[in-house]
Design a protein around this motif. Structure first.
Motif, PDB file in Angstrom:
ATOM      1  N   TYR A 150       0.853  -1.192   0.000  1.00 52.01           N
ATOM      2  CA  TYR A 150       0.000   0.000   0.000  1.00 52.01           C
ATOM      3  C   TYR A 150       0.887   1.239   0.000  1.00 52.01           C
ATOM      4  N   THR A 151       0.568   2.172  -0.874  1.00 48.58           N
ATOM      5  CA  THR A 151       1.470   3.296  -1.146  1.00 48.58           C
ATOM      6  C   THR A 151       1.113   4.574  -0.404  1.00 48.58           C
ATOM      7  N   ARG A 152      -0.086   4.648   0.152  1.00 50.41           N
ATOM      8  CA  ARG A 152      -0.514   5.888   0.806  1.00 50.41           C
ATOM      9  C   ARG A 152      -1.041   5.562   2.210  1.00 50.41           C
ATOM     10  N   VAL A 153      -0.120   5.180   3.056  1.00 49.59           N
ATOM     11  CA  VAL A 153      -0.444   4.752   4.415  1.00 49.59           C
ATOM     12  C   VAL A 153      -0.123   5.883   5.393  1.00 49.59           C
ATOM     13  N   HIS A 154      -1.081   6.187   6.289  1.00 46.46           N
ATOM     14  CA  HIS A 154      -0.882   7.249   7.268  1.00 46.46           C
ATOM     15  C   HIS A 154      -1.423   6.805   8.628  1.00 46.46           C
ATOM     16  N   VAL A 155      -0.961   7.489   9.659  1.00 45.39           N
ATOM     17  CA  VAL A 155      -1.417   7.203  11.020  1.00 45.39           C
ATOM     18  C   VAL A 155      -1.894   8.496  11.681  1.00 45.39           C
ATOM     19  N   TYR A 156      -3.075   8.419  12.270  1.00 45.00           N
ATOM     20  CA  TYR A 156      -3.597   9.500  13.106  1.00 45.00           C
ATOM     21  C   TYR A 156      -3.154   9.156  14.528  1.00 45.00           C
ATOM     22  N   ALA A 157      -1.967   9.623  14.893  1.00 45.91           N
ATOM     23  CA  ALA A 157      -1.327   9.187  16.134  1.00 45.91           C
ATOM     24  C   ALA A 157      -2.092   9.625  17.383  1.00 45.91           C
ATOM     25  N   ALA A 158      -2.752  10.763  17.329  1.00 50.16           N
ATOM     26  CA  ALA A 158      -3.490  11.242  18.504  1.00 50.16           C
ATOM     27  C   ALA A 158      -4.717  10.368  18.774  1.00 50.16           C
ATOM     28  N   GLY A 159      -5.229   9.725  17.742  1.00 48.31           N
ATOM     29  CA  GLY A 159      -6.251   8.693  17.886  1.00 48.31           C
ATOM     30  C   GLY A 159      -7.613   9.125  18.397  1.00 48.31           C
ATOM     31  N   TYR A 160      -8.389   8.119  18.804  1.00 46.98           N
ATOM     32  CA  TYR A 160      -9.791   8.355  19.171  1.00 46.98           C
ATOM     33  C   TYR A 160      -9.964   9.321  20.347  1.00 46.98           C
ATOM     34  N   PRO A 161      -9.124   9.275  21.390  1.00 48.56           N
ATOM     35  CA  PRO A 161      -9.299  10.263  22.461  1.00 48.56           C
ATOM     36  C   PRO A 161      -9.216  11.695  21.949  1.00 48.56           C
ATOM     37  N   ASP A 162      -8.290  11.942  21.016  1.00 50.71           N
ATOM     38  CA  ASP A 162      -8.150  13.283  20.455  1.00 50.71           C
ATOM     39  C   ASP A 162      -9.350  13.633  19.581  1.00 50.71           C
ATOM     40  N   TRP A 163      -9.880  12.638  18.878  1.00 53.72           N
ATOM     41  CA  TRP A 163     -11.066  12.865  18.035  1.00 53.72           C
ATOM     42  C   TRP A 163     -12.199  13.461  18.870  1.00 53.72           C
ATOM     43  N   LEU A 164     -12.443  12.862  20.034  1.00 52.20           N
ATOM     44  CA  LEU A 164     -13.491  13.372  20.913  1.00 52.20           C
ATOM     45  C   LEU A 164     -13.098  14.718  21.527  1.00 52.20           C
ATOM     46  N   LYS A 165     -11.837  14.865  21.885  1.00 52.82           N
ATOM     47  CA  LYS A 165     -11.359  16.111  22.485  1.00 52.82           C
ATOM     48  C   LYS A 165     -11.538  17.284  21.531  1.00 52.82           C
ATOM     49  N   GLN A 166     -11.412  17.021  20.236  1.00 53.15           N
ATOM     50  CA  GLN A 166     -11.563  18.078  19.236  1.00 53.15           C
ATOM     51  C   GLN A 166     -13.028  18.426  18.973  1.00 53.15           C
ATOM     52  N   GLY A 167     -13.947  17.748  19.660  1.00 53.40           N
ATOM     53  CA  GLY A 167     -15.366  18.079  19.530  1.00 53.40           C
ATOM     54  C   GLY A 167     -16.110  17.294  18.483  1.00 53.40           C
ATOM     55  N   HIS A 168     -15.489  16.259  17.939  1.00 56.04           N
ATOM     56  CA  HIS A 168     -16.163  15.450  16.927  1.00 56.04           C
ATOM     57  C   HIS A 168     -17.055  14.399  17.591  1.00 56.04           C
ATOM     58  N   ILE A 169     -18.106  13.999  16.886  1.00 59.87           N
ATOM     59  CA  ILE A 169     -19.031  12.990  17.385  1.00 59.87           C
ATOM     60  C   ILE A 169     -18.461  11.600  17.125  1.00 59.87           C
ATOM     61  N   GLY A 170     -18.586  10.715  18.111  1.00 58.30           N
ATOM     62  CA  GLY A 170     -18.132   9.352  17.963  1.00 58.30           C
ATOM     63  C   GLY A 170     -19.231   8.451  17.429  1.00 58.30           C
ATOM     64  N   ALA A 171     -18.831   7.243  17.070  1.00 62.01           N
ATOM     65  CA  ALA A 171     -19.770   6.254  16.534  1.00 62.01           C
ATOM     66  C   ALA A 171     -19.710   4.991  17.377  1.00 62.01           C
ATOM     67  N   VAL A 172     -20.806   4.223  17.371  1.00 64.51           N
ATOM     68  CA  VAL A 172     -20.819   2.903  18.014  1.00 64.51           C
ATOM     69  C   VAL A 172     -21.292   1.885  16.989  1.00 64.51           C
ATOM     70  N   SER A 173     -21.048   0.623  17.280  1.00 63.17           N
ATOM     71  CA  SER A 173     -21.426  -0.443  16.356  1.00 63.17           C
ATOM     72  C   SER A 173     -22.847  -0.929  16.630  1.00 63.17           C
ATOM     73  N   VAL A 174     -23.428  -1.599  15.661  1.00 67.63           N
ATOM     74  CA  VAL A 174     -24.744  -2.209  15.831  1.00 67.63           C
ATOM     75  C   VAL A 174     -24.725  -3.277  16.931  1.00 67.63           C
ATOM     76  N   PRO A 175     -23.690  -4.157  16.996  1.00 74.76           N
ATOM     77  CA  PRO A 175     -23.652  -5.112  18.109  1.00 74.76           C
ATOM     78  C   PRO A 175     -23.643  -4.445  19.482  1.00 74.76           C
ATOM     79  N   TYR A 176     -23.050  -3.267  19.579  1.00 80.11           N
ATOM     80  CA  TYR A 176     -23.048  -2.565  20.857  1.00 80.11           C
ATOM     81  C   TYR A 176     -24.459  -2.113  21.234  1.00 80.11           C
TER      82      TYR A 176
END
Length: 373
Positions: free
Chosen positions: A128-154
């Motif tokens: 794969y030629t265009r691989v990236h990492v969002y190192a701050a991850g899910y905790p940062d996603w929420l910290k930045q004010g974005h809405i999270g998602a849950v799965s149907v099994p949950y």
């Protein structure tokens, strides 16, 4: 010169928090976090990821959550992300896109988590030629004010546990919700959100879960954003929505059925009267779950049409399999075993609505039956 102009354009878009207009040719932005030992070398930030974590899900990109499924991903993840736990990466390679030029964005649980970096290195080795990492991850996603998602099994797990929540179907009521929806969901079509906002709980800390018609549908995310603006603090979306519920658990209830006959209880309020049972069985059998708790050999000789067989001696080990979307009516041949089954359910899954038939029942080979009080 042309390359430098393109690089400058990509950098400008990154500053604005926008994804490149032609991601296959542009350079993605780096995060402000200083790289650490063991990290993958291509990093992106929350603003960049937000340009792709949208509905309808964009083509040419895949956001990948490298965390464990049940303990992390199901409970909360970036919308549109798929789950490929790093520990199962080699077993789940079929989830990766066939096109090796697809933009892959891996993330996990923040700067101290190496799962996403490990997976990124593995993807690079696969070509794969265009691989990236969002190192701050899910905790940062929420910290930045974005809405999270849950799965149907949950969502199913919360229902089975009787956890407090409000599940909202954002689709049109008559064309979609009335024809089938996730059990327990209320209908607040996105186009009528402002008119029906009083259907939401008064407590702004109540957990709200919005869903619609899957990854091509924006209604749930639009409604979720409105709920956040109203001050609700525990808002999540279920991006895979009703289609994924149907795929996993079958069609949900509809509202296009006649009013169901009411259940009449006997002197023992744990029982359903024979007259009430026979009326429901004749006019609206789909409004209850019939559970035969006799042994398989007895069940094979005759039972009520549509009944499921849960022998009482195996019920405790299979308690999680009992359906929760409609009242349960337990029965046997004389009322003893069915009463035991009802009592066991009240101990182990008290949130279920259940009754039992306290009567002598006999079945004939042609499907007929007789009940004696």
């Amino acid at each position: 010169m042309k390359f430098h102009r393109m690089l400058a354009l990509a950098s400008a878009l990154a500053i604005l928090g926008l994804p490149p207009s032609h991601p296959a040719q542009a350079v993605e932005p780096s995060t402000a976090i200083s790289p650490k030992e063991g990290w993958y070398h291509q990093l992106v930030n929350a603003s960049f990821v937000a340009g792709y974590a949208i509905l309808p899900k964009p083509d040419g990109v895949m956001i990948i959550d490298s965390r464990p499924t049940a303990r992390k991903y199901d409970l909360g993840h970036i919308p549109t992300a798929i789950n490929i736990p790093d520990s199962q990466f080699e077993k789940l390679l079929d989830k990766l896109p066939a096109d090796k030029d697809t933009l892959l964005i891996f993330y996990c649980d923040g700067p101290e988590c190496l799962l996403s970096h490990n997976s990124a290195f593995k993807a690079e080795k696969l070509g794969y030629t265009r691989v990236h990492v969002y190192a701050a991850g899910y905790p940062d996603w929420l910290k930045q004010g974005h809405i999270g998602a849950v799965s149907v099994p949950y969502i199913k797990k919360l229902q089975d546990e009787g956890a407090p929540m409000t599940l909202i179907d954002s689709r049109p009521k008559e064309r979609k919700y009335d024809k089938g929806h996730i059990p327990g969901a209320i209908s607040i079509p996105d186009l009528q959100f402002d008119k029906l906002v009083d259907r939401l709980p008064a407590d702004k800390a109540s957990p709200l879960y919005f869903y619609c018609e899957g990854l091509t549908c924006t209604l749930s995310s639009d409604s979720a954003a409105r709920a956040v603006k109203l001050g609700y603090t525990r808002v999540k979306v279920v991006p895979e929505g009703y289609p994924e519920w149907v795929r996993r658990y079958g069609p949900g209830p509809t509202t296009e059925v006649p009013a169901k006959p009411a259940i009449q209880v006997g002197r023992d309020t744990s029982t359903i009267t024979v007259a009430s049972f026979e009326r429901i069985y004749r006019l609206a059998p789909d409004t209850i779950h019939l559970i035969d708790v006799r042994d398989p050999a007895e069940f094979a000789k005759g039972s009520f049409k549509g009944a499921l067989n849960f022998p009482v001696k195996t019920l405790e080990s299979r308690i999680a399999e009992l359906p929760s979307d409609k009242p349960i009516v337990f029965f046997c041949g004389a009322g003893g075993r069915s009463g035991d089954a009802h009592d066991l359910v009240k101990q182990l899954r008290p949130q279920l609505v259940s009754y039992f038939i306290d009567a002598e029942i006999k079945w004939t080979a042609d499907g007929g039956y007789s009940i004696t009080e």
